[in-house]
Scaffold this motif. Structure first.
Motif, PDB file in Angstrom:
ATOM      1  N   PRO A  35       4.720 -33.671  34.480  1.00 31.21           N
ATOM      2  CA  PRO A  35       5.398 -32.500  33.892  1.00 31.21           C
ATOM      3  C   PRO A  35       4.608 -31.228  34.191  1.00 31.21           C
ATOM      4  O   PRO A  35       3.385 -31.253  34.325  1.00 31.21           O
ATOM      5  N   GLU A  37       3.781 -28.896  32.321  1.00 29.00           N
ATOM      6  CA  GLU A  37       2.771 -28.645  31.288  1.00 29.00           C
ATOM      7  C   GLU A  37       1.444 -29.315  31.633  1.00 29.00           C
ATOM      8  O   GLU A  37       0.368 -28.726  31.457  1.00 29.00           O
ATOM      9  N   GLU A  38       1.508 -30.563  32.143  1.00 31.82           N
ATOM     10  CA  GLU A  38       0.280 -31.280  32.502  1.00 31.82           C
ATOM     11  C   GLU A  38      -0.367 -30.678  33.738  1.00 31.82           C
ATOM     12  O   GLU A  38      -1.597 -30.511  33.793  1.00 31.82           O
TER      13      GLU A  38
END
Length: 318
Positions: A35, A37-38
């Protein structure tokens, strides 16, 4: 002949095993499946030495095009912050960053680093061959290669939309590389194109399993007084598939002074370029391409008109 014509060729029979090539390419795909975000937790914006994740549309290498449809992950020599290169803020030098949220991150790290150092060794082999083609001693580039800085990018190109403007949308815009030599591993999806000045057209570079694409960078062209060519190339992913590749950019020792090679100018002929260090030459290329992307974004936010597209042929002539 390739170095004189367009600076591009492919090699097989090299010492990097296919198993290692496939291993690092598999991790390349797994990283970009994370993702956003990661991936953003290891953004290269969190450090000043060019390590970590680069967002889509962060760079414009071809003037007049849109920000590029690629995302990347930068890796280099994993040196500590006590190393003189880091302390003295040398070109792209510092510790790597690794995505803690990636399952099997230790193997990702080990495989990526093993491939990186194998590519360093291969680059030194290629330089020995290039020295011989220039009628120089085989070890001529050894001092340049000792303590060399090299940068590797894991790259992901999403498929371009079928209705995207072919004159504006690029995976990577037409550009020449900044350093000495580049070693590129492609996956099975094509998209890389090389400009041929003789016929004034772009040619596809077909991926060959196990082979590496090698091309000369601006440093080698400058070094050879334009005898050898650093050529325009670009990526346009019209395949409808996800494309992945891993370019390895060998810059050289940041303090090494690049000046006209022996045998690359006739007696009494002036050199075309003033001497410069590896670091100064490469940093200039980075500044141009990333600054271009920032100017584009600001222009869009401010409602300004887009910069007119520069035709590929005009870029090549320039």
């Amino acid at each position: 002949d390739c170095c004189l014509h367009n600076g591009f060729f492919q090699i097989t029979g090299h010492p990097i095993p296919l198993e290692l090539q496939e291993g690092v390419m598999n991790w390349n795909k797994k990283f970009f499946d994370l993702p956003l975000e990661e991936k953003s937790k290891v953004s290269l914006q969190t450090n000043t030495w060019n390590r970590g994740y680069e967002l889509l549309r962060s760079q414009i290498l071809e003037e007049g095009t849109q920000p590029e449809l690629k995302e990347g992950f930068y890796v280099g020599d994993d040196i500590p912050k006590t190393h003189p290169y880091f302390v003295n803020k040398r070109l792209n030098s510092g510790p790597n960053v690794w995505p803690a949220g990636l399952a099997g991150v230790d193997d990702f790290k080990a495989t990526t680093q093993a491939y990186y150092y194998a590519a360093v060794a291969l680059a030194k082999d290629i330089l020995e061959v290039l020295a011989l083609t220039l009628d120089l001693p085989e070890d001529f580039f050894r001092e340049y290669a000792e303590g060399a800085v090299a940068t590797m990018r894991l790259l992901h190109y999403p498929p371009q939309q079928s209705d995207s403007d072919a004159k504006l949308a690029r995976g990577i815009g037409a550009h020449t590389d900044f350093g000495g030599i580049t070693i590129l591993m492609q996956d099975e999806v094509d998209g890389l194109q090389v400009w041929d000045k003789e016929v004034a057209d772009w040619f596809d570079v077909t991926p060959i399993k196990g082979a590496f694409v090698v091309n000369l960078g601006n440093l080698m062209m400058r070094w050879s007084n334009d005898r050898y060519v650093s050529n325009l190339h670009r990526v346009i992913n019209r395949s409808g598939k996800e494309r992945y590749s891993i370019p390895f950019f060998f810059s050289g020792n940041p303090d090494y002074v690049i000046e006209c090679l022996p045998n690359c100018r006739k007696e009494g002929e002036e050199r075309k370029y003033a001497p410069t260090t590896v670091e100064k030459a490469v940093l200039g290329g980075y500044s141009d391409s990333y600054g271009r992307a920032e100017r584009y974004k600001k222009a869009q936010e401010g409602g300004q008109e887009k910069v007119p597209v520069v035709a590929a042929k005009e870029v090549a002539v320039a």
